[in-house]
Design an enzyme around this catalytic site. Sequence first.
Site, short mmCIF file in Angstrom:
data_model
loop_
_atom_site.label_atom_id
_atom_site.label_comp_id
_atom_site.label_asym_id
_atom_site.label_seq_id
_atom_site.Cartn_x
_atom_site.Cartn_y
_atom_site.Cartn_z
N SER A 194 0.87 -1.17 0.00
CA SER A 194 0.00 0.00 0.00
C SER A 194 0.92 1.22 0.00
O SER A 194 2.08 1.13 0.39
CB SER A 194 -0.93 0.00 1.22
OG SER A 194 -0.19 -0.19 2.41
N GLU A 224 1.34 5.48 0.81
CA GLU A 224 0.79 6.65 1.52
C GLU A 224 1.23 7.93 0.81
O GLU A 224 2.39 8.09 0.45
CB GLU A 224 1.30 6.64 2.97
CG GLU A 224 0.71 7.76 3.79
CD GLU A 224 0.99 7.60 5.28
OE1 GLU A 224 0.75 6.51 5.81
OE2 GLU A 224 1.46 8.57 5.89
N TYR A 277 -3.91 13.34 6.77
CA TYR A 277 -4.90 14.34 7.21
C TYR A 277 -4.21 15.26 8.19
O TYR A 277 -3.46 14.82 9.05
CB TYR A 277 -5.99 13.56 7.93
CG TYR A 277 -7.25 14.31 8.28
CD1 TYR A 277 -8.27 14.46 7.35
CD2 TYR A 277 -7.45 14.81 9.56
CE1 TYR A 277 -9.45 15.09 7.69
CE2 TYR A 277 -8.63 15.44 9.91
CZ TYR A 277 -9.63 15.57 8.97
OH TYR A 277 -10.80 16.19 9.30
N ALA A 320 -4.38 18.89 10.86
CA ALA A 320 -5.28 19.76 11.62
C ALA A 320 -5.54 21.02 10.80
O ALA A 320 -4.70 21.45 10.00
CB ALA A 320 -4.63 20.11 12.95
N HIS A 337 -7.06 9.14 5.84
CA HIS A 337 -6.64 9.30 7.24
C HIS A 337 -7.59 10.29 7.91
O HIS A 337 -8.14 11.18 7.27
CB HIS A 337 -5.22 9.86 7.33
CG HIS A 337 -4.16 8.90 6.88
ND1 HIS A 337 -2.96 8.77 7.53
CD2 HIS A 337 -4.13 8.02 5.85
CE1 HIS A 337 -2.23 7.86 6.90
NE2 HIS A 337 -2.91 7.39 5.88
N ASP A 393 -1.42 14.72 16.32
CA ASP A 393 -0.48 15.43 17.20
C ASP A 393 -1.13 16.66 17.79
O ASP A 393 -2.02 17.25 17.18
CB ASP A 393 0.75 15.84 16.38
CG ASP A 393 1.62 14.63 16.06
OD1 ASP A 393 1.80 13.78 16.96
OD2 ASP A 393 2.09 14.54 14.92
N ASP A 437 1.81 1.43 25.28
CA ASP A 437 1.56 1.60 23.86
C ASP A 437 0.78 0.41 23.31
O ASP A 437 -0.17 0.57 22.53
CB ASP A 437 2.93 1.66 23.16
CG ASP A 437 2.98 2.74 22.12
OD1 ASP A 437 2.25 3.73 22.25
OD2 ASP A 437 3.76 2.58 21.18
N LYS A 471 -7.59 -0.28 20.48
CA LYS A 471 -8.02 0.06 19.11
C LYS A 471 -8.57 -1.17 18.40
O LYS A 471 -9.54 -1.10 17.66
CB LYS A 471 -6.84 0.68 18.33
CG LYS A 471 -6.44 2.05 18.91
CD LYS A 471 -5.48 2.83 18.04
CE LYS A 471 -4.04 2.46 18.23
NZ LYS A 471 -3.12 3.49 17.68
N GLN A 515 15.99 15.30 6.09
CA GLN A 515 14.55 15.38 6.35
C GLN A 515 14.08 14.12 7.10
O GLN A 515 13.31 14.21 8.07
CB GLN A 515 13.83 15.48 5.00
CG GLN A 515 12.36 15.74 5.10
CD GLN A 515 11.69 15.61 3.74
OE1 GLN A 515 11.95 14.65 2.99
NE2 GLN A 515 10.84 16.56 3.40
N PHE A 571 12.12 13.80 10.70
CA PHE A 571 10.87 13.04 10.93
C PHE A 571 11.08 12.07 12.09
O PHE A 571 10.23 11.91 12.95
CB PHE A 571 10.48 12.19 9.71
CG PHE A 571 10.01 12.96 8.52
CD1 PHE A 571 9.36 14.18 8.65
CD2 PHE A 571 10.18 12.44 7.24
CE1 PHE A 571 8.90 14.86 7.53
CE2 PHE A 571 9.74 13.11 6.12
CZ PHE A 571 9.11 14.33 6.27
N HIS A 613 3.74 -1.18 3.74
CA HIS A 613 3.11 0.13 3.52
C HIS A 613 4.26 1.12 3.28
O HIS A 613 5.15 1.25 4.12
CB HIS A 613 2.33 0.53 4.77
CG HIS A 613 1.59 1.83 4.66
ND1 HIS A 613 0.41 1.96 3.97
CD2 HIS A 613 1.88 3.07 5.14
CE1 HIS A 613 -0.02 3.22 4.04
NE2 HIS A 613 0.86 3.91 4.74
#
Length: 300
Positions: free
Chosen positions: A19, A21, A53, A55, A81, A113, A165, A172, A219, A223, A273
Amino acid sequence: MSLAGRASRFAEGSRIRVSFEFFPPKTEEMERTLWEAITRLAPLAPRFVSVTYGAGGSTRERTHATVKRILAETRLVPAAHLTCVGATRAEVDAVIRAYAEAGVRHIVALRGDPPGGVGARYAPHPGGYENGADLVAGIKRLADIEVSVSAYPEKHPDSATVEADIDMLAAKVDAGATRAITQFFFENDLYFRYLDRVRARGIAIPVVPGILPVQNFKQARGFAERAGASVPDWLAARFQGLEDDPATRKLIAAAVAAEQVLDLVDRGVNDFHFYTMNRADLVYAICHLLGLRPEVKEAA
Ligand code: FAD
Protein backbone atom coordinates in the site's frame (compact mmCIF):
# COMPACT_ATOMS: atom_id res chain seq x y z
CA MET A 1 18.50 -16.72 2.04
CA SER A 2 20.37 -17.30 -1.20
CA LEU A 3 19.65 -15.13 -4.23
CA ALA A 4 18.24 -18.19 -6.03
CA GLY A 5 15.97 -18.87 -3.04
CA ARG A 6 14.72 -15.32 -3.13
CA ALA A 7 14.10 -15.46 -6.86
CA SER A 8 12.00 -18.61 -6.56
CA ARG A 9 10.09 -17.14 -3.63
CA PHE A 10 9.16 -14.07 -5.69
CA ALA A 11 8.30 -16.25 -8.69
CA GLU A 12 5.72 -18.11 -6.59
CA GLY A 13 3.06 -15.75 -7.90
CA SER A 14 3.88 -12.76 -5.82
CA ARG A 15 2.31 -13.04 -2.42
CA ILE A 16 3.70 -9.57 -1.74
CA ARG A 17 1.05 -6.91 -1.10
CA VAL A 18 1.75 -3.22 -0.88
CA SER A 19 0.00 0.00 0.00
CA PHE A 20 1.18 3.55 -0.63
CA GLU A 21 0.79 6.65 1.52
CA PHE A 22 0.53 10.14 0.04
CA PHE A 23 0.03 13.57 1.54
CA PRO A 24 -2.41 16.12 0.11
CA PRO A 25 -0.69 18.75 -2.06
CA LYS A 26 -0.57 22.43 -1.12
CA THR A 27 0.19 23.95 -4.50
CA GLU A 28 -0.58 23.23 -8.14
CA GLU A 29 3.00 22.09 -8.67
CA MET A 30 2.76 19.68 -5.73
CA GLU A 31 -0.54 18.45 -7.14
CA ARG A 32 1.21 17.62 -10.42
CA THR A 33 4.01 15.79 -8.59
CA LEU A 34 1.49 13.81 -6.56
CA TRP A 35 -0.46 12.75 -9.63
CA GLU A 36 2.69 11.77 -11.48
CA ALA A 37 3.49 9.52 -8.51
CA ILE A 38 -0.03 8.07 -8.33
CA THR A 39 -0.10 7.44 -12.08
CA ARG A 40 3.26 5.66 -11.97
CA LEU A 41 2.48 3.53 -8.92
CA ALA A 42 -1.15 2.65 -9.71
CA PRO A 43 -0.34 -0.15 -12.19
CA LEU A 44 1.41 -2.02 -9.33
CA ALA A 45 -2.12 -2.66 -8.02
CA PRO A 46 -1.64 -1.66 -4.37
CA ARG A 47 -4.23 -2.99 -1.88
CA PHE A 48 -5.01 0.63 -1.06
CA VAL A 49 -3.51 4.09 -1.21
CA SER A 50 -3.82 6.28 1.85
CA VAL A 51 -4.00 10.06 2.10
CA THR A 52 -2.85 11.81 5.27
CA TYR A 53 -4.90 14.34 7.21
CA GLY A 54 -3.83 17.49 9.00
CA ALA A 55 -5.28 19.76 11.62
CA GLY A 56 -6.98 22.85 10.26
CA GLY A 57 -9.74 23.34 7.71
CA SER A 58 -7.60 23.86 4.62
CA THR A 59 -5.53 20.68 5.01
CA ARG A 60 -8.72 18.72 5.69
CA GLU A 61 -10.22 20.04 2.47
CA ARG A 62 -7.08 18.99 0.61
CA THR A 63 -7.38 15.44 1.96
CA HIS A 64 -11.02 15.27 0.87
CA ALA A 65 -10.22 16.66 -2.57
CA THR A 66 -7.37 14.17 -3.08
CA VAL A 67 -9.45 11.19 -1.93
CA LYS A 68 -12.35 12.26 -4.16
CA ARG A 69 -10.06 12.62 -7.17
CA ILE A 70 -8.59 9.14 -6.54
CA LEU A 71 -12.13 7.73 -6.42
CA ALA A 72 -13.21 9.59 -9.55
CA GLU A 73 -10.15 9.10 -11.75
CA THR A 74 -8.58 5.77 -10.77
CA ARG A 75 -9.50 2.22 -9.83
CA LEU A 76 -7.43 2.53 -6.66
CA VAL A 77 -8.99 1.95 -3.25
CA PRO A 78 -8.38 5.08 -1.15
CA ALA A 79 -7.94 4.98 2.61
CA ALA A 80 -8.59 8.41 4.09
CA HIS A 81 -6.64 9.30 7.24
CA LEU A 82 -8.61 11.03 9.98
CA THR A 83 -7.51 12.54 13.31
CA CYS A 84 -9.32 13.75 16.44
CA VAL A 85 -7.33 17.00 16.70
CA GLY A 86 -9.09 20.35 17.09
CA ALA A 87 -12.60 19.10 16.39
CA THR A 88 -15.70 18.07 18.32
CA ARG A 89 -17.20 14.62 17.95
CA ALA A 90 -19.98 16.12 15.83
CA GLU A 91 -17.42 17.69 13.47
CA VAL A 92 -15.42 14.48 13.17
CA ASP A 93 -18.65 12.49 12.68
CA ALA A 94 -19.60 14.83 9.83
CA VAL A 95 -16.27 14.03 8.15
CA ILE A 96 -16.85 10.28 8.62
CA ARG A 97 -20.32 10.58 7.06
CA ALA A 98 -18.96 12.68 4.18
CA TYR A 99 -16.27 10.07 3.50
CA ALA A 100 -18.85 7.26 3.60
CA GLU A 101 -21.16 9.16 1.23
CA ALA A 102 -18.28 9.82 -1.16
CA GLY A 103 -17.64 6.06 -1.35
CA VAL A 104 -14.67 5.79 1.02
CA ARG A 105 -14.60 2.30 2.57
CA HIS A 106 -11.35 2.49 4.53
CA ILE A 107 -10.19 5.01 7.14
CA VAL A 108 -6.81 5.21 8.89
CA ALA A 109 -7.91 6.42 12.34
CA LEU A 110 -5.45 8.46 14.42
CA ARG A 111 -5.43 10.61 17.50
CA GLY A 112 -3.12 13.11 15.80
CA ASP A 113 -0.48 15.43 17.20
CA PRO A 114 -1.22 18.31 19.57
CA PRO A 115 -1.80 21.66 17.81
CA GLY A 116 1.44 22.91 19.43
CA GLY A 117 3.34 20.17 17.56
CA VAL A 118 5.06 16.99 18.67
CA GLY A 119 6.42 17.33 22.20
CA ALA A 120 3.59 19.58 23.39
CA ARG A 121 1.16 17.98 25.82
CA TYR A 122 -1.84 16.44 24.09
CA ALA A 123 -5.25 17.39 25.41
CA PRO A 124 -8.37 16.10 23.69
CA HIS A 125 -10.57 18.81 22.15
CA PRO A 126 -13.45 19.69 24.48
CA GLY A 127 -16.25 17.43 23.32
CA GLY A 128 -13.90 15.66 20.93
CA TYR A 129 -12.73 12.06 20.58
CA GLU A 130 -10.13 11.26 23.17
CA ASN A 131 -7.64 9.06 21.35
CA GLY A 132 -7.21 6.60 18.51
CA ALA A 133 -9.32 3.89 20.17
CA ASP A 134 -12.20 6.26 20.87
CA LEU A 135 -12.14 7.40 17.24
CA VAL A 136 -12.16 3.81 15.93
CA ALA A 137 -15.27 3.13 18.02
CA GLY A 138 -16.90 6.31 16.66
CA ILE A 139 -16.23 5.30 13.05
CA LYS A 140 -17.54 1.77 13.59
CA ARG A 141 -20.71 3.18 15.17
CA LEU A 142 -21.41 5.36 12.14
CA ALA A 143 -20.45 3.37 9.08
CA ASP A 144 -19.44 0.01 7.71
CA ILE A 145 -15.88 1.09 7.05
CA GLU A 146 -12.61 -0.82 7.37
CA VAL A 147 -10.37 0.84 9.96
CA SER A 148 -6.58 0.75 10.13
CA VAL A 149 -4.59 2.29 12.99
CA SER A 150 -1.03 3.21 13.92
CA ALA A 151 1.53 1.08 15.78
CA TYR A 152 4.92 2.07 17.17
CA PRO A 153 7.75 -0.50 17.22
CA GLU A 154 9.89 1.96 19.20
CA LYS A 155 6.92 3.24 21.27
CA HIS A 156 5.08 6.51 20.77
CA PRO A 157 6.91 9.47 22.38
CA ASP A 158 3.85 10.19 24.61
CA SER A 159 3.75 6.65 25.89
CA ALA A 160 5.49 5.89 29.20
CA THR A 161 6.29 2.32 28.23
CA VAL A 162 6.01 -0.06 25.28
CA GLU A 163 3.40 -1.95 27.31
CA ALA A 164 1.21 1.18 27.59
CA ASP A 165 1.56 1.60 23.86
CA ILE A 166 0.52 -2.01 23.22
CA ASP A 167 -2.45 -1.53 25.59
CA MET A 168 -3.59 1.30 23.33
CA LEU A 169 -3.20 -0.91 20.26
CA ALA A 170 -5.27 -3.59 22.01
CA ALA A 171 -7.97 -0.98 22.78
CA LYS A 172 -8.02 0.06 19.11
CA VAL A 173 -8.43 -3.56 18.04
CA ASP A 174 -11.21 -4.09 20.61
CA ALA A 175 -12.94 -1.04 19.12
CA GLY A 176 -12.87 -2.60 15.64
CA ALA A 177 -9.52 -1.87 13.94
CA THR A 178 -8.45 -4.69 11.65
CA ARG A 179 -4.98 -3.59 10.57
CA ALA A 180 -2.10 -1.70 12.16
CA ILE A 181 0.47 0.19 10.12
CA THR A 182 3.77 0.91 11.88
CA GLN A 183 5.70 4.08 12.21
CA PHE A 184 8.80 3.72 10.04
CA PHE A 185 11.89 2.03 11.46
CA PHE A 186 15.33 1.22 10.08
CA GLU A 187 16.34 -1.79 12.18
CA ASN A 188 14.18 -4.80 11.38
CA ASP A 189 14.95 -6.45 14.73
CA LEU A 190 13.00 -3.63 16.41
CA TYR A 191 9.93 -4.56 14.37
CA PHE A 192 10.18 -8.28 15.15
CA ARG A 193 10.75 -7.70 18.88
CA TYR A 194 7.67 -5.45 18.92
CA LEU A 195 5.64 -7.99 16.94
CA ASP A 196 6.52 -10.70 19.49
CA ARG A 197 5.20 -8.48 22.28
CA VAL A 198 2.04 -7.62 20.34
CA ARG A 199 1.32 -11.30 19.66
CA ALA A 200 2.09 -12.20 23.29
CA ARG A 201 -0.58 -9.66 24.27
CA GLY A 202 -3.08 -11.65 22.16
CA ILE A 203 -3.35 -9.07 19.33
CA ALA A 204 -3.81 -11.00 16.11
CA ILE A 205 -4.43 -8.32 13.42
CA PRO A 206 -1.79 -7.73 10.71
CA VAL A 207 0.89 -5.26 11.80
CA VAL A 208 2.13 -3.97 8.46
CA PRO A 209 5.63 -2.46 8.45
CA GLY A 210 5.71 1.17 7.34
CA ILE A 211 8.75 1.71 5.12
CA LEU A 212 10.26 5.14 4.57
CA PRO A 213 12.61 5.16 1.58
CA VAL A 214 15.14 7.84 2.50
CA GLN A 215 14.73 10.38 -0.30
CA ASN A 216 16.44 13.03 1.82
CA PHE A 217 18.47 11.94 4.84
CA LYS A 218 18.32 15.25 6.70
CA GLN A 219 14.55 15.38 6.35
CA ALA A 220 14.18 11.70 7.35
CA ARG A 221 16.26 12.32 10.47
CA GLY A 222 13.97 15.24 11.36
CA PHE A 223 10.87 13.04 10.93
CA ALA A 224 12.48 10.33 13.04
CA GLU A 225 13.32 12.74 15.87
CA ARG A 226 9.72 13.93 16.02
CA ALA A 227 8.30 10.42 15.74
CA GLY A 228 10.55 8.83 18.35
CA ALA A 229 12.13 6.54 15.75
CA SER A 230 15.84 5.83 15.99
CA VAL A 231 18.31 6.52 13.21
CA PRO A 232 21.20 4.06 13.40
CA ASP A 233 24.77 5.33 13.00
CA TRP A 234 25.32 2.98 10.06
CA LEU A 235 22.50 4.73 8.19
CA ALA A 236 23.96 8.18 8.83
CA ALA A 237 27.36 6.89 7.69
CA ARG A 238 25.91 5.66 4.41
CA PHE A 239 24.61 9.11 3.51
CA GLN A 240 27.59 10.99 4.92
CA GLY A 241 29.24 13.34 2.41
CA LEU A 242 26.45 13.00 -0.17
CA GLU A 243 24.68 16.28 0.67
CA ASP A 244 25.51 17.73 -2.78
CA ASP A 245 25.32 14.50 -4.73
CA PRO A 246 21.65 13.67 -5.34
CA ALA A 247 22.36 10.98 -7.94
CA THR A 248 24.51 8.88 -5.58
CA ARG A 249 22.11 9.58 -2.70
CA LYS A 250 19.30 8.06 -4.72
CA LEU A 251 21.30 4.91 -5.46
CA ILE A 252 22.22 4.54 -1.79
CA ALA A 253 18.60 5.12 -0.75
CA ALA A 254 17.46 2.37 -3.12
CA ALA A 255 20.13 0.00 -1.79
CA VAL A 256 19.23 0.74 1.86
CA ALA A 257 15.50 0.24 1.32
CA ALA A 258 16.07 -2.88 -0.78
CA GLU A 259 18.20 -4.40 1.95
CA GLN A 260 15.52 -3.65 4.53
CA VAL A 261 12.51 -5.01 2.62
CA LEU A 262 14.29 -8.10 1.30
CA ASP A 263 15.35 -8.98 4.85
CA LEU A 264 11.73 -8.54 5.99
CA VAL A 265 10.58 -10.85 3.16
CA ASP A 266 13.20 -13.44 4.15
CA ARG A 267 11.78 -13.29 7.67
CA GLY A 268 8.22 -13.91 6.53
CA VAL A 269 6.74 -10.44 5.86
CA ASN A 270 4.47 -10.16 2.79
CA ASP A 271 2.70 -6.84 3.40
CA PHE A 272 4.35 -3.43 3.13
CA HIS A 273 3.11 0.13 3.52
CA PHE A 274 5.33 2.71 1.81
CA TYR A 275 5.60 6.32 2.93
CA THR A 276 6.05 7.64 -0.61
CA MET A 277 6.51 11.35 0.18
CA ASN A 278 4.56 11.74 -3.09
CA ARG A 279 7.53 10.46 -5.12
CA ALA A 280 7.31 7.29 -7.16
CA ASP A 281 10.82 6.41 -8.34
CA LEU A 282 12.35 4.76 -5.26
CA VAL A 283 9.12 3.04 -4.24
CA TYR A 284 8.57 1.76 -7.77
CA ALA A 285 12.10 0.32 -7.87
CA ILE A 286 11.69 -1.37 -4.48
CA CYS A 287 8.33 -2.86 -5.51
CA HIS A 288 9.94 -4.14 -8.70
CA LEU A 289 12.61 -5.83 -6.58
CA LEU A 290 9.85 -7.37 -4.51
CA GLY A 291 8.55 -8.98 -7.68
CA LEU A 292 5.64 -6.65 -8.41
CA ARG A 293 4.94 -5.90 -12.07
CA PRO A 294 2.51 -3.44 -13.66
CA GLU A 295 -1.02 -4.69 -14.24
CA VAL A 296 -2.21 -2.75 -17.28
CA LYS A 297 -5.92 -3.00 -16.42
CA GLU A 298 -5.35 -1.35 -13.05
CA ALA A 299 -3.68 1.73 -14.50
CA ALA A 300 -4.83 5.10 -13.25
P1 FAD B 1 -2.91 6.84 19.87
O1 FAD B 1 -2.83 5.46 19.28
O2 FAD B 1 -4.21 7.31 20.37
O3 FAD B 1 -1.80 7.01 20.94
C1 FAD B 1 -0.43 6.71 20.68
C2 FAD B 1 0.28 6.36 21.97
O4 FAD B 1 0.48 7.49 22.78
C3 FAD B 1 -0.55 5.40 22.77
O5 FAD B 1 0.02 4.15 22.67
C4 FAD B 1 -0.57 5.91 24.16
O6 FAD B 1 0.16 5.04 24.98
C5 FAD B 1 0.11 7.23 24.10
N1 FAD B 1 -0.78 8.31 24.49
C6 FAD B 1 -1.75 8.84 23.73
N2 FAD B 1 -2.33 9.86 24.35
C7 FAD B 1 -1.70 9.97 25.55
C8 FAD B 1 -1.83 10.85 26.65
N3 FAD B 1 -2.72 11.84 26.65
N4 FAD B 1 -1.00 10.66 27.71
C9 FAD B 1 -0.09 9.67 27.71
N5 FAD B 1 0.09 8.81 26.68
C10 FAD B 1 -0.71 8.96 25.64
N6 FAD B 1 -0.74 12.34 11.99
C11 FAD B 1 -1.55 13.24 11.37
O7 FAD B 1 -1.73 14.35 11.86
N7 FAD B 1 -2.17 12.94 10.18
C12 FAD B 1 -2.04 11.71 9.58
O8 FAD B 1 -2.62 11.47 8.53
C13 FAD B 1 -1.20 10.73 10.23
N8 FAD B 1 -1.02 9.49 9.70
C14 FAD B 1 -0.28 8.56 10.39
C15 FAD B 1 -0.17 7.25 9.85
C16 FAD B 1 0.57 6.28 10.52
C17 FAD B 1 0.63 4.88 9.92
C18 FAD B 1 1.26 6.61 11.73
C19 FAD B 1 2.09 5.57 12.42
C20 FAD B 1 1.16 7.89 12.26
C21 FAD B 1 0.39 8.88 11.61
N9 FAD B 1 0.24 10.18 12.12
C22 FAD B 1 -0.56 11.09 11.46
C23 FAD B 1 0.94 10.57 13.36
C24 FAD B 1 0.05 10.43 14.59
O9 FAD B 1 -1.07 11.27 14.48
C25 FAD B 1 0.86 10.80 15.82
O10 FAD B 1 1.86 9.85 16.06
C26 FAD B 1 0.05 11.08 17.07
O11 FAD B 1 0.89 11.70 18.04
C27 FAD B 1 -0.55 9.84 17.72
O12 FAD B 1 -1.67 9.38 17.05
P2 FAD B 1 -2.12 7.85 17.24
O13 FAD B 1 -3.41 7.61 16.58
O14 FAD B 1 -1.00 6.97 16.92
O15 FAD B 1 -2.38 7.90 18.81
